[in-house]
Scaffold this motif. Sequence first.
Motif, short mmCIF file in Angstrom:
data_model
loop_
_atom_site.label_atom_id
_atom_site.label_comp_id
_atom_site.label_asym_id
_atom_site.label_seq_id
_atom_site.Cartn_x
_atom_site.Cartn_y
_atom_site.Cartn_z
N ASN A 31 38.61 144.24 15.33
CA ASN A 31 39.49 143.99 16.48
C ASN A 31 38.93 144.57 17.78
N LEU A 32 37.68 144.24 18.06
CA LEU A 32 37.03 144.83 19.23
C LEU A 32 37.75 144.47 20.52
N GLU A 33 38.09 143.20 20.70
CA GLU A 33 38.73 142.78 21.95
C GLU A 33 40.09 143.44 22.13
N HIS A 34 40.84 143.54 21.06
CA HIS A 34 42.16 144.18 21.15
C HIS A 34 42.01 145.66 21.51
N THR A 35 41.10 146.34 20.85
CA THR A 35 40.89 147.76 21.13
C THR A 35 40.46 147.96 22.57
N ARG A 36 39.50 147.18 23.02
CA ARG A 36 38.99 147.31 24.39
C ARG A 36 40.09 146.98 25.41
N GLY A 37 40.86 145.95 25.16
CA GLY A 37 41.93 145.58 26.07
C GLY A 37 42.96 146.68 26.20
N ALA A 38 43.31 147.32 25.08
CA ALA A 38 44.28 148.41 25.11
C ALA A 38 43.75 149.59 25.89
N ILE A 39 42.47 149.88 25.73
CA ILE A 39 41.86 151.01 26.44
C ILE A 39 41.84 150.74 27.94
N ILE A 40 41.43 149.55 28.34
CA ILE A 40 41.38 149.22 29.77
C ILE A 40 42.77 149.27 30.39
N ALA A 41 43.75 148.73 29.68
CA ALA A 41 45.11 148.70 30.20
C ALA A 41 45.66 150.11 30.41
N THR B 96 20.80 133.07 24.52
CA THR B 96 21.33 133.29 25.87
C THR B 96 22.82 133.00 25.91
N GLU B 97 23.24 131.93 25.24
CA GLU B 97 24.65 131.55 25.26
C GLU B 97 25.53 132.65 24.66
N ALA B 98 25.10 133.22 23.54
CA ALA B 98 25.89 134.27 22.89
C ALA B 98 25.95 135.52 23.75
N ILE B 99 24.83 135.91 24.33
CA ILE B 99 24.80 137.10 25.18
C ILE B 99 25.73 136.94 26.38
N LEU B 100 25.62 135.80 27.06
CA LEU B 100 26.43 135.59 28.26
C LEU B 100 27.91 135.47 27.92
N ALA B 101 28.22 134.90 26.76
CA ALA B 101 29.63 134.76 26.37
C ALA B 101 30.27 136.13 26.18
N VAL B 102 29.57 137.05 25.53
CA VAL B 102 30.10 138.40 25.32
C VAL B 102 30.26 139.13 26.65
N ILE B 103 29.24 139.06 27.50
CA ILE B 103 29.29 139.76 28.78
C ILE B 103 30.41 139.20 29.66
N ARG B 104 30.55 137.88 29.69
CA ARG B 104 31.62 137.29 30.50
C ARG B 104 33.00 137.67 29.96
N SER B 105 33.15 137.65 28.65
CA SER B 105 34.43 138.01 28.05
C SER B 105 34.82 139.45 28.40
N GLN B 106 33.86 140.36 28.31
CA GLN B 106 34.15 141.75 28.63
C GLN B 106 34.42 141.94 30.11
N ALA B 107 33.69 141.21 30.95
CA ALA B 107 33.93 141.29 32.40
C ALA B 107 35.33 140.80 32.74
N GLU B 108 35.74 139.72 32.12
CA GLU B 108 37.07 139.17 32.38
C GLU B 108 38.18 140.13 31.93
N GLN B 109 37.91 140.92 30.91
CA GLN B 109 38.90 141.91 30.47
C GLN B 109 39.06 143.06 31.44
N GLY B 110 38.02 143.31 32.26
CA GLY B 110 38.12 144.38 33.24
C GLY B 110 37.14 145.52 33.05
N VAL B 111 36.11 145.34 32.21
CA VAL B 111 35.12 146.39 32.00
C VAL B 111 34.41 146.69 33.33
N ASP B 112 34.32 147.96 33.69
CA ASP B 112 33.79 148.34 35.00
C ASP B 112 32.28 148.49 35.02
#
Length: 434
Positions: free
Chosen positions: A107-117, A145-161
């Motif tokens: 549950n990486l996205e859920h954990t990260r989202g909770a931390i950012i919030a 390249t597609e996989a790398i950019l997808a992860v980076i974009r997803s994390q950026a959209e969540q609010g990773v600084d």
Amino acid sequence: MTLSCHTQLAQAQQGIITPQMQAVADSEFREAEFIRQGVAAGTIVIPANIRHCNLVPMGIGRQLKTKINANIGTSSLSSCPHQELQKLQAAVKYGADTVMDLSTGANLEHTRGAIIAAATVPIGTVPIYELACRANDDQDIDFSTEAILAVIRSQAEQGVDYMTIHAGIRPVQLPAACQRKLRIVSRGGALIARYMAKTGRDNPFYDCFDRILEICAQYDVTLSLGDGMRPGCLADASDEAQFAELAQLGQLGRRCRQAGVQVMIEGPGHIPLQQIQMNMLREQELCDDAPFYILGPVVMDCAPGYDHITSAIGATLGAWHGAAMLCYVTPKEHLGLPNAADVRDGVMAYKIAAHAADIAKGIPHAQDRDDAISQARAEFDWDKQFELALDPDKARELRAESLQERNLPASAPGEKFCTMCGPKLCSMRVSREI
């Protein structure tokens, strides 16, 4: 590439003082123009993703107060989002300026989202960890390249600084790394090195670096250029592999600034005491004085269980000689995943290191707290001493323990001595009679 219109770096270079720059200036007792000039030059960064709504801005640069980072995160073997939020709370309570979520569990996205919030401090990540966790096993990581950019974009959209990107490790560095005692101790660095060795290809993060910068510019994500070749023991310190990568990071840092993306450089690692100053100066030379974000350095290898101390010694010297942010080390380093108590111990060790270095560097008002607590000691004002302590809880705990040893309640009124000297030998009480 052209400058993005909204990043802190782009606006600083256009002569604009943003609200974030003003907030940093206020917290640092500096003029806003001083902060703007530092951001424009790339010697100060303000990690502040436009999607991180409850962020309190802070600045990182060697001319500012030394900052510390606390690592938290699940592993595949332990912890959960609730425990990570407890670690976040402990880290911020005891003084962490930023927190990195290094989760590799479920549950990486859920954990990260909770931390950012929940976080008012900047949150950092290492995107290659999520790439690795998405794979069926560590031999089957999708480095497209597609996989790398997808992860980076997803994390950026969540609010990773800010994000650690290991783009500086290159095939030419691998022979030198193979001569080391511990080879490569960076998780991201090791995964990329194995990929390059097996495929004969270059670093996939290096290959798509310009496209990574486009995403970072869109969300104002600060890049922390990871040191995949950092030394993992004293025997490997300051070697050819380490400095070859550092030179590469300097080149990548220039590309970041040209794209309007803020950037800092990550550094060692395990370094003997006498080599720390040289390492700090080498980074300033090769990387245009971009903020240097160092792990420790750990100055000896034979004290597992106490590496929050061995590394805080190195961190103090590193900050004095130019490191801008210190990545904490907990007592569990080399032994296991830290819990909330370990986080507290690591943060406090590094707050002490950072504060000592700031006093030595003459950072504005760095010594005010020390002068105030000294006055409180002279007046035997125990409550004021607790209030001014870096860890008030610890000070109160130890004072209460002393009172209990004398069969006094914890709420007993203050006395003009402590249990170390007693009333007859208290030097401060006696010297008042001079």
